[in-house]
Design a protein around this motif. Structure first.
Motif, short mmCIF file in Angstrom:
data_model
loop_
_atom_site.label_atom_id
_atom_site.label_comp_id
_atom_site.label_asym_id
_atom_site.label_seq_id
_atom_site.Cartn_x
_atom_site.Cartn_y
_atom_site.Cartn_z
N PRO A 201 -68.35 28.32 -9.94
CA PRO A 201 -69.33 27.70 -10.83
C PRO A 201 -70.78 28.12 -10.58
O PRO A 201 -71.68 27.70 -11.31
N THR A 202 -71.02 28.94 -9.57
CA THR A 202 -72.41 29.23 -9.19
C THR A 202 -73.23 29.95 -10.27
O THR A 202 -74.45 29.73 -10.33
N PRO A 203 -72.63 30.78 -11.16
CA PRO A 203 -73.48 31.40 -12.19
C PRO A 203 -74.17 30.41 -13.11
O PRO A 203 -75.22 30.72 -13.69
N ALA A 204 -73.61 29.20 -13.26
CA ALA A 204 -74.19 28.20 -14.14
C ALA A 204 -75.18 27.28 -13.42
O ALA A 204 -75.85 26.47 -14.08
N LEU A 205 -75.29 27.40 -12.10
CA LEU A 205 -76.18 26.50 -11.36
C LEU A 205 -77.64 26.60 -11.80
O LEU A 205 -78.33 25.57 -11.84
N PRO A 206 -78.17 27.79 -12.14
CA PRO A 206 -79.55 27.83 -12.62
C PRO A 206 -79.78 26.99 -13.88
O PRO A 206 -80.88 26.45 -14.08
N ILE A 207 -78.77 26.84 -14.69
CA ILE A 207 -78.88 25.99 -15.88
C ILE A 207 -79.03 24.54 -15.47
O ILE A 207 -79.88 23.80 -15.99
#
Length: 282
Positions: A201-207
């Motif tokens: 799930p880390t690619p969505a953490l900036p969101i």
């Protein structure tokens, strides 16, 4: 000029009236009426026949796909041209984010049309339909939600779609900002899972970082539910994220943390219970 129509719909799901009946003959008639107003050569009769044939046993989501297929058969073959017609039938964007009722589900077939036919150049005379599809998602989420229709794009064109969501993070419309979080939830109810984000799930953490202090509760609730999804597969990551957020959390962000961890806390997870207590929970 006669105005666009929306079908009558209750404000909430009724026990004796299954939600699938929101997409029945009245919705099909309204859709045919609206398209005919902006596309003079539209064969409304053929559309109605295709859309209503064998619709009775279908579930709600199956009905949306069935009606989308009828649109594909009766609108111009080129995706960009068909999409332009559909967008020209839209009612004004929703101003509010709460208590919208069920009438907005009228647009579920519209979003299904984008999801089913907007990912392949073969439906757009060989041209890449991505930009057209993204513009449609943007407009539709302001009237209903594109949280279901954005997911196939994430599955099949992950980097480009995630980048588009990043570009919408500062949009003035809370419906659009919410889509950035809700659309990439790993385990969205009613929506297809996004295997890449279930696994990592880390690619969505900036969101989530960008929206955790959003002024709209509508958006913050989505952030909380997104973190809750992460906690189901990667509890340590979700706990670490919430612990970091706690450092400078105001009351709104404390609520996000409590809401995000409510399920593991109910299951007795000691870390979740402690974090919720530190965020003002009981």
């Amino acid at each position: 000029m006669t105005s666009f129509r929306l079908p009558d719909a209750p404000r909430s799901i009724q026990k004796d009236n299954p939600i699938k009946f929101l997409l029945d003959s009245e919705a099909v008639d309204c859709l045919a009426h609206n398209i005919a107003l902006v596309h003079g050569s539209f064969d409304a009769s053929a559309f109605r026949q295709l859309a209503l044939t064998n619709i009775a046993p279908l579930t709600f989501m199956e009905r949306s796909a069935h009606i989308a297929a009828a649109l594909k058969a009766t609108l111009p073959a080129k995706f960009s041209e068909a999409t332009a017609i559909l967008l020209n039938t839209l009612t004004p964007p929703n101003i509010h984010t709460e208590r919208l009722g069920l009438s907005v589900f009228f647009y579920l077939p519209h979003t299904r049309f984008i999801a089913d036919y907007g990912r392949d150049a073969q439906h757009n005379a060989g041209e890449d339909p991505f930009e057209v599809a993204m513009r449609a998602q943007y407009e539709l989420t302001r009237r209903f939600t594109a949280e279901f229709s954005i997911r196939p794009f994430l599955v099949h064109d992950f980097d480009r779609t995630l980048n588009q969501l990043m570009q919408w993070l500062a949009d003035p419309d809370p419906h659009v900002r919410r889509l950035c979080s809700e659309g990439c939830r790993p385990r969205l109810p009613w929506g297809a899972r996004i295997p890449q984000l279930v696994l990592d799930p880390t690619p969505a953490l900036p969101i989530l970082e960008a929206l955790k202090n959003d002024p709209s509760l509508y958006v913050r609730r989505s952030v909380a539910n997104h973190v809750g999804d992460i906690a189901k597969d990667h509890p340590a990551l979700a706990f670490s994220l919430c612990e970091r957020w706690l450092t400078h959390a105001d009351k709104d962000l404390q609520w996000v943390i409590r809401h995000a961890l409510r399920h593991p806390a109910k299951q007795g997870n000691a870390t979740a219970i402690a974090l919720r207590k530190a965020a003002g929970g009981k």
